[in-house]
Scaffold this active site. Structure first.
Site, short mmCIF file in Angstrom:
data_model
loop_
_atom_site.label_atom_id
_atom_site.label_comp_id
_atom_site.label_asym_id
_atom_site.label_seq_id
_atom_site.Cartn_x
_atom_site.Cartn_y
_atom_site.Cartn_z
CG ASP A 63 56.65 -28.63 -62.17
OD1 ASP A 63 55.43 -28.60 -62.02
OD2 ASP A 63 57.21 -28.25 -63.21
N1 DQQ Z 1 55.91 -26.24 -64.60
C1 DQQ Z 1 55.77 -26.98 -65.82
C2 DQQ Z 1 57.14 -26.94 -66.40
C3 DQQ Z 1 57.61 -25.58 -66.05
C4 DQQ Z 1 57.05 -25.37 -64.69
C5 DQQ Z 1 55.26 -28.37 -65.59
C6 DQQ Z 1 56.64 -23.95 -64.40
O1 DQQ Z 1 57.16 -27.18 -67.78
O2 DQQ Z 1 59.02 -25.51 -66.06
O3 DQQ Z 1 54.29 -28.43 -64.59
O4 DQQ Z 1 56.16 -23.82 -63.08
#
Ligand code: DQQ
Length: 586
Positions: A63
Site C-alpha cells: 500500500d
Molecule cells: N495492507 C492492507 C491494510 C493493512 C496493510 C491492505 C498491511 O489493511 O494495513 O492492502 O500491509
C-alpha cells in the site's frame, strides 16, 4: 491477415483452462509466506521490472501510505519488506520527490519498535495540521497483536526531507472498543476539520458488514468514537484502507479534505478484503449530522463503481495544494506466484499517480495520469487518419520502444447498427466475465477494436486493450472495455499465475459522440489504460516471454464487421526517470 482469428482455438483452450483453475483474483492479495519472508534478493531479475513506475530497487512493496505535499516536496511512504520479496516484516519506507517522477529514498520512517507497534506498522495517512505541521496516523499491532491507531510526527520540522519520524510515548491514540474485532480495525484516513472538531475514519468489520468507524477529536490526541459509523454496508466483509474526500461539482480542481458546502460532493472508497478490489460511491456528506448518503446512482459493495477494474488496491488520495489537484495513488501487486517473486527479487509497483475529479454527470469520477508524466515522453510517432479499418485489420505502430511507451488513440465509428445483442443473462455477470466470453479473438459487430500491447511480432503473446459495443433489449448501447491478460504470455497455464480478462463498462453515449479514446501506459510488465478521458481505467500486470524489451510490438486492430477509423494516434517512447530510489539502502 486475420491473425486474431487464426489464434482463436489456442485462446479458447487457454480460457477454458483458466476458468476451471482460477478464482476471482484473490491471488492478487498479500498472503503470508513465512518460509519466504526473509529471503533477500540475490540477483534482481530485470526483464519485467518497470522503467517509469514507482518501485524500490528490490523486495516487496504494497500500500501507498501517507502521501502529502509539504514545503516543496512530495512525500510517499509505502508498506515495504526490507528483507524479502513476499509480504512480511512491514515498515513504512519513505521517498521524496519534487515532481512525482524522480524519487529519492530516505531511511524507513516508521518500523516496529515500540510496545504499541512491535508486531506491525501498517497503513495510514497524513494530515497537515494548522501551523503547517504534518502528522501521520497509522495502524500498529501491539504485543497482543491488536490493531490500534497511533501517530508519528517529524523529529525536525525544519529538515526539508522530514527524514526522521517520532512515535511519542503517549501513543496509542485509538484502541478497538470492547465490541469490536481487534484484528479487523485498521488504516486511518487523513483527518478533516469542521466546526471545532477533527474527524477521521478507521476501516473495520462487524459480523459480515464492512464498517467505516468515525472518530472525533478537538486536539488530535483524544479521539472519541461517534455514535454511528460514517458508513457501513452489509455482507461486504472487512473494509480496508477507507478514503473520504470532497470533489468540486464543477471543474477539475481538487479540494482540501476539510472542504464542505453546496458546491461539493463527497467520494467514499473502500478496499474490500474479500475481493481484493476497491469500490467507491459518490454522495452527500452532512457534517452537522455526520451523515454520508451515497447518491441513488452509486451502490455500495461488489456491484459498485471502481477506480480501476484491474489490479489496483489499497489506494489513497491527497490534496496537492501546489497545483490545486487531488491525486490518487494505488498499489498494483504482481500476478505471478510468490516463488516467481522470490526468484525475481522484487514484487509490487505503485500505479502512476492520477489526477482525480468529478465527471460533469456527477455520477462518477474521472482519472488521468499526472501531467508531469509527459516530461518522460521521448521519440514520438503519429498515425493519424487510418480510415475504415476492416475486420481482421492489424496496423503496427513502428518507431517507438513498445515495451516502454505512452499511447493515446481516438477511434471514430460510423454506425452502431451492427452492435451485437447484449444477452440479458449477462446482466447477472460482471464485466470481467463478459469479457472472458467475448475476447479480442471473438469476432464482433462494433468491435472488438483497440490496441494489442506488449505483443510479439506474430502475436503469439499480446495484451489487448479494446472496446466492444453491445445493444441491449431496450435499444441502448453498452460499451465494454477489456484489458485481457489471458494471451499475455506463453508461460504454461498453471494456477499460480493470475491472467484475468479485466473489464469494465464505459458510460459514454457512442451513438451521439461517435468516437472513443484510449490511452495506455505500457511499462514492461504493466499496461495501465484510461478510456474516454478517464471514465474507465484498467491496470493489468503481465509477464511476456517473447514480447520483451526491443522485441515487444504495438498494434492497433479491429475485429468487428463495422469498419473503424483511427482518427488520431500518438505514441511516445518513454524515458526512465533519472532517479528512482536507486539510493535505497535502508
Ligand atoms: N495492507 C492492507 C491494510 C493493512 C496493510 C491492505 C498491511 O489493511 O494495513 O492492502 O500491509
Amino acid at each position: 491477415m486475420d491473425i486474431l482469428r487464426k489464434l482463436a482455438p489456442v485462446f479458447l483452450f487457454a480460457s477454458c483452462v483458466f476458468l476451471i483453475t482460477n478464482n476471482n483474483g484473490v491471488e492478487g492479495s498479500h498472503r503470508i509466506y513465512s518460509r519466504l519472508q526473509n529471503v533477500p534478493a540475490g540477483e534482481v531479475n530485470q526483464v519485467h521490472r518497470t522503467a517509469y513506475h514507482f518501485q524500490p530497487p528490490k523486495h516487496w512493496i504494497n500500500d501507498p501510505n501517507g502521501p502529502m505535499f509539504f514545503n516543496g516536496f512530495y512525500h510517499l511512504f509505502y508498506q515495504y519488506n526490507p528483507k524479502g520479496s513476499v509480504w512480511g516484516n512491514i515498515v513504512w519506507a519513505h521517498s521524496v520527490s519534487k515532481d512525482l517522477i524522480n524519487w529519492e529514498a530516505l531511511p524507513n520512517a516508521i518500523f516496529p519498535s515500540k510496545s504499541f507497534d512491535i508486531n506491525g506498522t501498517w497503513s495510514g495517512s497524513a494530515t497537515i495540521l494548522p501551523g503547517n505541521r504534518p502528522i501521520i496516523l497509522y495502524t500498529g499491532l501491539d504485543n497482543d497483536k491488536r490493531q490500534i491507531q497511533s501517530y508519528a510526527v517529524p523529529v525536525n520540522i525544519s529538515d526539508p526531507y522530514l527524514r526522521e519520524w517520532d512515535r511519542p510515548d503517549d501513543n496509542p491514540l485509538v484502541l478497538p472498543s470492547s465490541d469490536m474485532n481487534a484484528s479487523q480495525f485498521r488504516d486511518p484516513t487523513t483527518a478533516w476539520w469542521h466546526n471545532g472538531h477533527w474527524r477521521m475514519l478507521v476501516g473495520g468489520k462487524r459480523k459480515k458488514s464492512g464498517m467505516a468507524w468515525l472518530y472525533r477529536s478537538i486536539d488530535f490526541k483524544h479521539w472519541i468514537k461517534a455514535k454511528h459509523p460514517l458508513h457501513s454496508a452489509p455482507l461486504t466483509g472487512m473494509w480496508e484502507c477507507p478514503d473520504f474526500f470532497p470533489v468540486a461539482l464543477h471543474g477539475k480542481n481538487g479540494l482540501d479534505t476539510s472542504r464542505v458546502g453546496n458546491d461539493v460532493k463527497h467520494v467514499f472508497k473502500v478496499s474490500l478484503d474479500e475481493t481484493r478490489y476497491e469500490y467507491y460511491t459518490v454522495g452527500q456528506y452532512e457534517p452537522e449530522t455526520e451523515i454520508y448518503e451515497p447518491d441513488k446512482t452509486s451502490v455500495d459493495g461488489r456491484e459498485g463503481l471502481r477506480f480501476d477494474y484491474g489490479n489496483f488496491y489499497a489506494s489513497k488520495t491527497f490534496f496537492d495544494s501546489s497545483k490545486n489537484r487531488r491525486i490518487l495513488w494505488g498499489w498494483a501487486n504482481e500476478s505471478d506466484s510468490a516463488d516467481d517473486d522470490t526468484a525475481k527479487g522484487w514484487a509490487g509497483i505503485q500505479a502512476i499517480p492520477r489526477t482525480l475529479w468529478l465527471d460533469p454527470s456527477g455520477k462518477q469520477v474521472l482519472q488521468w495520469p499526472i501531467e508531469e508524466l509527459e516530461t518522460l515522453r521521448g521519440q514520438k510517432v503519429d498515425l493519424n487518419d487510418i480510415k475504415n479499418m476492416k475486420q481482421g485489420k492489424l496496423v503496427q505502430v513502428k518507431g517507438i520502444t513498445a515495451a516502454q511507451a505512452d499511447v493515446d488513440v481516438t477511434f471514430t465509428l460510423g454506425s452502431l447498427d451492427k452492435a451485437e445483442e447484449f444477452d440479458p443473462n449477462w446482466e447477472k455477470l460482471d464485466a470481467e466475465s463478459v469479457c472472458a466470453l467475448k475476447r479480442s479473438n471473438v469476432p464482433g459487430g462494433v468491435g472488438p477494436f483497440g490496441l494489442a500491447t506488449l505483443a510479439s511480432q506474430n502475436l503469439e503473446e499480446f495484451t489487448p486493450v479494446f472496446f466492444r459495443v453491445f445493444k441491449t433489449k431496450e435499444n441502448k448501447h453498452k460499451v465494454l472495455m477489456c484489458s485481457d491478460a489471458k494471451s499475455s504470455t506463453l508461460r504454461p497455464f498453471d494456477i499460480k499465475q493470475y491472467r484475468p480478462s479485466f473489464a469494465g463498462y464505459v458510460d459514454v453515449d457512442l451513438a451521439a459522440e461517435k468516437k472513443i479514446s484510449l490511452r495506455s501506459l505500457i511499462d514492461h510488465s504493466v499496461v495501465e489504460s484510461f478510456a474516454a478521458g478517464g471514465k474507465t481505467c484498467i491496470l493489468s500486470r503481465v509477464y511476456p516471454t517473447l514480447a520483451i524489451k526491443d522485441d515487444a510490438q504495438l498494434f492497433v486492430f479491429n475485429n468487428g464487421t463495422e469498419p473503424v477509423t483511427v482518427q488520431t494516434l500518438a505514441a511516445w517512447s518513454m524515458n526512465a526517470p533519472k532517479q528512482m530510489n536507486q539510493n535505497l539502502e535502508f
